[in-house]
Design a protein around this motif. Structure first.
Motif, PDB file in Angstrom:
ATOM      1  N   THR A 148       0.778 -13.198  -7.729  1.00  0.00           N
ATOM      2  CA  THR A 148       0.671 -12.886  -9.150  1.00  0.00           C
ATOM      3  C   THR A 148      -0.240 -11.686  -9.393  1.00  0.00           C
ATOM      4  O   THR A 148      -0.007 -10.903 -10.308  1.00  0.00           O
ATOM      5  N   LEU A 149      -1.269 -11.547  -8.590  1.00  0.00           N
ATOM      6  CA  LEU A 149      -2.094 -10.339  -8.712  1.00  0.00           C
ATOM      7  C   LEU A 149      -1.254  -9.096  -8.446  1.00  0.00           C
ATOM      8  O   LEU A 149      -1.394  -8.073  -9.127  1.00  0.00           O
ATOM      9  N   MET A 150      -0.380  -9.177  -7.460  1.00  0.00           N
ATOM     10  CA  MET A 150       0.489  -8.040  -7.198  1.00  0.00           C
ATOM     11  C   MET A 150       1.457  -7.824  -8.358  1.00  0.00           C
ATOM     12  O   MET A 150       1.736  -6.699  -8.759  1.00  0.00           O
ATOM     13  N   GLY A 151       1.931  -8.924  -8.915  1.00  0.00           N
ATOM     14  CA  GLY A 151       2.879  -8.812 -10.014  1.00  0.00           C
ATOM     15  C   GLY A 151       2.312  -8.089 -11.225  1.00  0.00           C
ATOM     16  O   GLY A 151       3.011  -7.302 -11.876  1.00  0.00           O
ATOM     17  N   ILE A 152       1.044  -8.348 -11.538  1.00  0.00           N
ATOM     18  CA  ILE A 152       0.498  -7.666 -12.705  1.00  0.00           C
ATOM     19  C   ILE A 152       0.007  -6.275 -12.378  1.00  0.00           C
ATOM     20  O   ILE A 152      -0.343  -5.510 -13.269  1.00  0.00           O
ATOM     21  N   SER A 153      -0.002  -5.916 -11.102  1.00  0.00           N
ATOM     22  CA  SER A 153      -0.443  -4.575 -10.728  1.00  0.00           C
ATOM     23  C   SER A 153       0.709  -3.601 -10.581  1.00  0.00           C
ATOM     24  O   SER A 153       0.505  -2.404 -10.522  1.00  0.00           O
ATOM     25  N   THR A 222      10.511  -9.157 -15.801  1.00  0.00           N
ATOM     26  CA  THR A 222      10.002 -10.487 -15.491  1.00  0.00           C
ATOM     27  C   THR A 222       8.846 -10.454 -14.513  1.00  0.00           C
ATOM     28  O   THR A 222       7.934 -11.272 -14.597  1.00  0.00           O
ATOM     29  N   ALA A 223       8.881  -9.522 -13.581  1.00  0.00           N
ATOM     30  CA  ALA A 223       7.861  -9.518 -12.527  1.00  0.00           C
ATOM     31  C   ALA A 223       6.451  -9.587 -13.115  1.00  0.00           C
ATOM     32  O   ALA A 223       5.620 -10.388 -12.682  1.00  0.00           O
ATOM     33  N   TYR A 224       6.212  -8.741 -14.109  1.00  0.00           N
ATOM     34  CA  TYR A 224       4.878  -8.748 -14.708  1.00  0.00           C
ATOM     35  C   TYR A 224       4.614 -10.040 -15.463  1.00  0.00           C
ATOM     36  O   TYR A 224       3.569 -10.666 -15.314  1.00  0.00           O
TER      37      TYR A 224
ATOM     38  N   LEU C 224      -9.846  -1.714 -16.252  1.00  0.00           N
ATOM     39  CA  LEU C 224      -9.705  -0.477 -15.487  1.00  0.00           C
ATOM     40  C   LEU C 224      -8.302  -0.428 -14.895  1.00  0.00           C
ATOM     41  O   LEU C 224      -7.619   0.600 -14.937  1.00  0.00           O
ATOM     42  N   ALA C 225      -7.882  -1.575 -14.360  1.00  0.00           N
ATOM     43  CA  ALA C 225      -6.541  -1.650 -13.797  1.00  0.00           C
ATOM     44  C   ALA C 225      -5.508  -1.367 -14.874  1.00  0.00           C
ATOM     45  O   ALA C 225      -4.576  -0.579 -14.676  1.00  0.00           O
ATOM     46  N   GLY C 269       3.959   6.337  -6.816  1.00  0.00           N
ATOM     47  CA  GLY C 269       4.001   4.985  -7.338  1.00  0.00           C
ATOM     48  C   GLY C 269       3.180   4.038  -6.484  1.00  0.00           C
ATOM     49  O   GLY C 269       2.458   3.169  -7.001  1.00  0.00           O
ATOM     50  N   LEU C 270       3.274   4.225  -5.178  1.00  0.00           N
ATOM     51  CA  LEU C 270       2.492   3.401  -4.269  1.00  0.00           C
ATOM     52  C   LEU C 270       1.004   3.608  -4.522  1.00  0.00           C
ATOM     53  O   LEU C 270       0.206   2.660  -4.468  1.00  0.00           O
ATOM     54  N   ALA C 271       0.644   4.866  -4.813  1.00  0.00           N
ATOM     55  CA  ALA C 271      -0.762   5.155  -5.101  1.00  0.00           C
ATOM     56  C   ALA C 271      -1.219   4.377  -6.330  1.00  0.00           C
ATOM     57  O   ALA C 271      -2.276   3.747  -6.325  1.00  0.00           O
ATOM     58  N   ILE C 272      -0.413   4.445  -7.398  1.00  0.00           N
ATOM     59  CA  ILE C 272      -0.769   3.703  -8.612  1.00  0.00           C
ATOM     60  C   ILE C 272      -0.911   2.226  -8.281  1.00  0.00           C
ATOM     61  O   ILE C 272      -1.896   1.572  -8.627  1.00  0.00           O
ATOM     62  N   PHE C 273       0.100   1.699  -7.595  1.00  0.00           N
ATOM     63  CA  PHE C 273       0.113   0.280  -7.268  1.00  0.00           C
ATOM     64  C   PHE C 273      -1.126  -0.126  -6.487  1.00  0.00           C
ATOM     65  O   PHE C 273      -1.801  -1.113  -6.819  1.00  0.00           O
TER      66      PHE C 273
END
Lengths: 347, 323, 301
Positions: A148-153, A222-224, C224-225, C269-273
């Motif tokens: 979920t942390l990845m999902g919101i990022s 949906t992911a987010y 920040l994120a 995009g990977l950088a942002i992620f």
């Protein structure tokens, strides 16, 4: 005694709703003023922007008169509001159609995306959040937390692009944008939601086509949201898990299932309602990005196109509509709190 | 007569970041039918955990072991888990804080009837009728209307009465009351204690009263144990223990009760130091760092309970002197 | 031993009073969390990159070349873009741009929001009403939409993007801080402090503010994120940083048009992620430190 309690219960609730509606009206008026002021901040003459190269002074004059741009600002605002309450939002300078028509076309498209995403997110998000909370600190919980942390990022626009690249460009299993393939006849317009309309018309070919177009943008949205819901649900359930009333419920010998559904979930419900409100908001915001990538003709696209072409009536129309939706959602959320929690309802 | 509840050599271990730790050691006590049994001690003494283990409500990962019998039948299985049939029926519990032990979003009626319907198979009407009776028993006015009300509409004292009514719904043989009056005003306390006493007499049930307040203990307890750092350090008839306390800790507790008659100039006595943590108790007798009578031997080994008739005390020093 | 005395102590002091073992539990678990460690590592890497980007970048990020849209290779590990510029260099240099901007955004919005929130919560009255109505008004628009309109009308640029996002973001801080201040200032220990004769301002400084700092710190890392994502999103739509300044969002946007050249959009995009993920990891770990729900509860016996 009972009748006294009943009316006692109704009056605060009714008053509550009336108060919120009044606040809503004020807010909407504020929103229209803000939108209006914003559009006035646009430098330059919209006449020049819309009439092309070297328009004649007469043409400019006619344009000003046509759109009432020569009148003082407050008058312009009042004229606009006058039309607004009659349901007239002006004509889009881009499409040359009434803004209400444009909205009428683009809203169902976004609605289809939104409903798909919200329903999926809610089901899987709540389930994952509850599961993670109940199995705290196990592999399941840690997995949910990291995912979920990845999902919101994930930047939605990037995720959409990657999905497009893989599923459309590289593997060709899903279509690359739009709502229907050019070869499919659109189903008769009942709800404006192509998938639903196709089902209602019994046209399974069209349904499948519409659905295939819906999947990618829907899942990207949906992911987010599923991550957001899972995180909120997890922390809400964790808080409730150690509540005294949960322990008391167990002490009564109630089954685990009863304790989880009737005690824990209900205790977590206010937080879940809160996050659903946030999700609605995030879906609207995400729609702008997702519709952009997938060429989905919804409100997000419309807002974007209006913004960059400085189509003032359209910008105002979209802003007011979206703000109205937000405010309505907030009202619904507050109402739901009152329904769920008797302490809110009975004061 | 066999006691209704016999706890023999009960020990409880809880998971800590440093591994499993025994927090309750070798607890022995027996509760007769219709008796009010008090368990006294400070926070961390293990008094609540002892009772929670009977209901299977230990914190996650907690394990209980020992010979615990209810009505002659063993309560704990070999993995230390309590039989679930007793929970809410023969054994019920009232918790300390009435403001948080009732679910704020469910009606009183629901919270009264749900377990009764489950355990006794009652229909909704029958359960509600019974619930209204219970509310009457605990002196909550207008029971019918109260069933449809929510907890926040009642004061703390009334909520505690409701909690007691909930605990009584399935005619328990033992009602465990964990600090039932601590979160309430003193004026309300007496009412709750009188209620417990009356219910005990009317229904012939036992009450286990857990409290740190010896004043509360003295008003209704018949027999009592005193716990410190997870062990029973004194046990006997309540009147006996409170008048002729054997253990220095009990004596300290009694001395620290405020004496309004003593006059404004006298100081409030207190036991020096802080209560021993059950996770990291001092060696030997856990009370020795704070004990005015401590001898070097007190560090060496945990003193066993020295029985003197009905009165048992885990202190060789005072029992020596007495003898 | 009853509940009352505990409420008269502020959370910060209560924390110190808890047994040593409990606090050891908490701090150990925070630093031990692999996600927190990973987050800090990635964030550190990006900060280093942001500082030293011009030295680290193998090529001039603005240098165009005829070798356009080259796939990743030895010379250009991330490939080249539509004007022949080295994508790796642009990605690295963009960090210099995006990260400080996100920080600026959070600092500005956070300061404005916190100030207004403290005022609203502590002083109350009509100030509270005005601030909350304003916050409601602003948050009636989704951030992206309002930002879109503002930047479109003021002209797309970095400065306007930041301005728009600050306008859109402050309400969240104001609301959270306000409710924090409300709950703290009504807490018994502050009332006790004031009863001892402390003035309102002194109470605010010594009791209210220190207990607001913790949660706000957690908020700041999480936002920040969000700030990074918002900035990137605006740039993606063409309403933020304008070319040729390298910016991750706009690079992805260009990459959309050069679809088959997957490297052009993927690496920015990977950088942002990764940067957003790092801050979210850190924020998550910080939340555990400041507001623990420790799995070991040995406190009730």
């Amino acid at each position: 005694m009972r009748s006294r309690r009943k009316s006692r219960a109704h009056r605060p609730l009714v008053r509550f709703i009336l108060r919120r509606l009044a606040a809503m009206v004020l807010l909407v008026i504020g929103i229209t003023i803000v939108s209006f002021v914003l559009t006035q901040a646009v430098p330059g003459d919209p006449a020049l922007a819309n009439l092309g190269q070297n328009p004649t002074p007469e043409a400019i004059q006619a344009f000003h008169e046509k759109y009432g741009l020569d009148k003082p600002l407050p008058t312009q605002y009042l004229t606009y509001m006058g039309h607004l309450v009659q349901g007239d939002l002006g004509t889009s300078q881009q499409t040359h159609q009434p803004v209400t028509h444009d909205l009428g076309v683009s809203i169902p498209a976004t609605a289809e995306l939104a409903i798909f995403s919200i329903v999926l997110s809610a089901i899987f998000g709540v389930a994952a959040g509850v599961l993670a909370a109940l199995r705290r600190d196990t592999a399941v919980d840690n997995g949910v937390r990291v995912v979920t942390l990845m999902g919101i990022s994930l930047p939605m626009f990037w995720f959409g692009l990657i999905a497009l690249y893989l599923f459309f460009f590289k593997w060709g299993i899903l279509p690359g944008g739009g709502r229907l393939s050019p070869t499919t006849t659109p189903p008769p317009d009942v709800t404006g939601l192509d998938t639903l309309d196709a089902l209602l018309a019994g046209d399974f070919g069209a349904f499948w086509d519409a659905f295939k177009h819906l999947i990618m943008p829907g899942l990207v949205l949906t992911a987010y949201n599923v991550s957001l819901i899972a995180r909120y649900t997890r922390s809400a359930v964790l808080e409730v898990l150690h509540a005294d009333y949960v322990r008391a419920a167990r002490a009564k010998g109630l089954s685990n299932w009863t304790v989880v559904t009737r005690y824990i979930l209900r205790g977590a419900l206010p937080s879940i309602v809160t996050v659903m409100g946030l999700v609605f908001a995030s879906v609207l915001a995400g729609a702008v990005l997702v519709e952009n990538i997938f060429g989905w003709p919804g409100i997000g696209q419309y807002a974007y196109k209006s913004a960059i072409s400085l189509d003032l009536p359209a910008i105002m129309g979209v802003s007011i509509f979206i703000a109205l939706v937000y405010v309505t959602i907030n009202l619904l959320v507050d109402l739901l709190y009152a329904v769920i929690d008797p302490r809110v309802r009975l004061g | 007569m066999t006691p209704l509840l016999e706890i023999g050599d009960l020990s409880i271990r809880l998971p800590t970041p440093a591994g499993m730790r025994t927090v309750v050691h070798q607890v022995d006590l027996a509760v007769e039918a219709g008796q009010i049994y008090g368990i006294a001690g400070e926070s961390g003494s293990g008094k609540t955990l002892t009772m929670l283990s009977l209901l299977g409500l230990l914190p996650r990962g907690g394990v209980a072991a020992g010979d615990v019998r209810f009505d002659g039948q063993p309560v704990l299985d070999d993995r230390g888990r309590a039989r679930s049939e007793l929970r809410g029926r023969d054994l019920s519990m009232v918790f300390q804080d009435p403001m948080t032990s009732l679910h704020p979003m469910l009606t009183i009626g629901k919270q009264l009837t749900e377990h009764a319907r489950k355990h006794l198979g009652l229909s909704r009407k029958a359960a509600e009728a019974r619930a209204a009776e219970m509310l009457d028993d605990v002196r909550i006015p207008d029971g019918e209307a109260a069933l449809r009300a929510y907890p926040h509409e009642f004061s703390g004292g009334m909520r505690q009465r409701i909690a007691i009514a909930i605990a009584l719904m399935c005619e328990p043989r033992i009602l465990i009351a964990d600090e039932p009056t601590t979160a309430l005003d003193v004026t309300v306390q007496a009412g709750i204690l009188r209620l417990l006493d009356r219910l005990r007499r009317e229904k012939g049930m036992s009450v286990v009263l857990i409290t740190h307040d010896l004043g509360v203990m003295s008003s209704i307890a018949e027999r009592m144990s005193v716990m410190y750092a997870g062990r029973v350090i004194e046990r006997g008839d309540a009147a006996d223990v409170l008048k002729r306390a054997g253990h220095p800790y009990t004596r300290g507790l009694l001395a620290s009760l405020p004496q309004p008659e003593a006059g404004a100039q006298s100081e409030l006595a207190s036991i020096p130091g802080v209560p021993a943590s059950p996770l990291d108790p001092p060696p030997g007798c856990a009370f020795h760092p704070r004990c005015p009578l401590a001898l070097p031997e007190c560090r060496a080994a945990v003193p066993p309970l020295i029985v003197n008739g009905d009165h048992a005390v885990a202190c060789p020093v005072t029992m020596e002197v007495a003898a | 031993m009853s509940a009352q005395p505990a409420a008269a102590l502020p959370p910060s002091r209560l924390r110190r009073l808890r047994t040593r073992r409990a606090s050891r539990t908490r701090s150990r678990s925070a630093w031990r969390q692999p996600t927190m460690v990973a987050g800090l590592a990635i964030a550190a890497i990006w900060i280093v990159v942001a500082i030293f980007a011009p030295l680290l970048a193998p090529h001039d990020p603005l240098a165009q070349d005829f070798a356009i849209t080259q796939a990743p290779s030895g010379a250009h590990p991330f490939g080249t873009d539509e004007l022949g510029r080295d994508v790796l260099s642009r990605v690295l240099v963009a960090a210099r741009h995006s990260l400080p901007l996100a920080v600026l955004l959070v600092v500005l919005a956070g300061s404005i929001g916190t100030t207004l929130g403290v005022l609203a919560g502590y002083v109350g009255g009509w100030i509270d009403g005005v601030v909350m109505r304003l916050a409601d008004l602003v948050s009636s628009f989704p951030a992206i939409v309002l930002a879109m309109v503002v930047t479109a009308s003021l002209g797309p640029s970095t400065r306007n993007a930041v301005l728009a996002l600050v306008i859109v973001s402050w309400p969240i801080y104001a609301r959270v801080v306000r409710s924090l201040v409300l709950s703290i200032s009504q807490a018994e220990y502050v009332q006790a402090f004031r009863l001892h004769g402390a003035s309102a301002r002194r109470a605010m400084r010594k009791e209210v503010l220190p207990n607001v700092v913790g949660p706000v710190t957690v908020l700041v890392t999480i936002y920040l994120a969000d700030a990074l994502l918002l900035l990137a999103g605006l740039s993606f739509l063409g309403l933020g940083t304008q070319p040729p300044t390298p910016e991750w969002g706009s690079m992805v946007s260009v990459g959309t048009q050069y679809f088959q050249n997957w490297w052009m959009a993927t690496f920015p995009g990977l950088a942002i992620f990764s940067a957003v993920l790092a801050f979210n990891f850190i924020g998550d770990g910080l939340r555990d430190v400041f507001d623990p729900q420790s799995s070991f509860r040995g406190d009730d016996a």
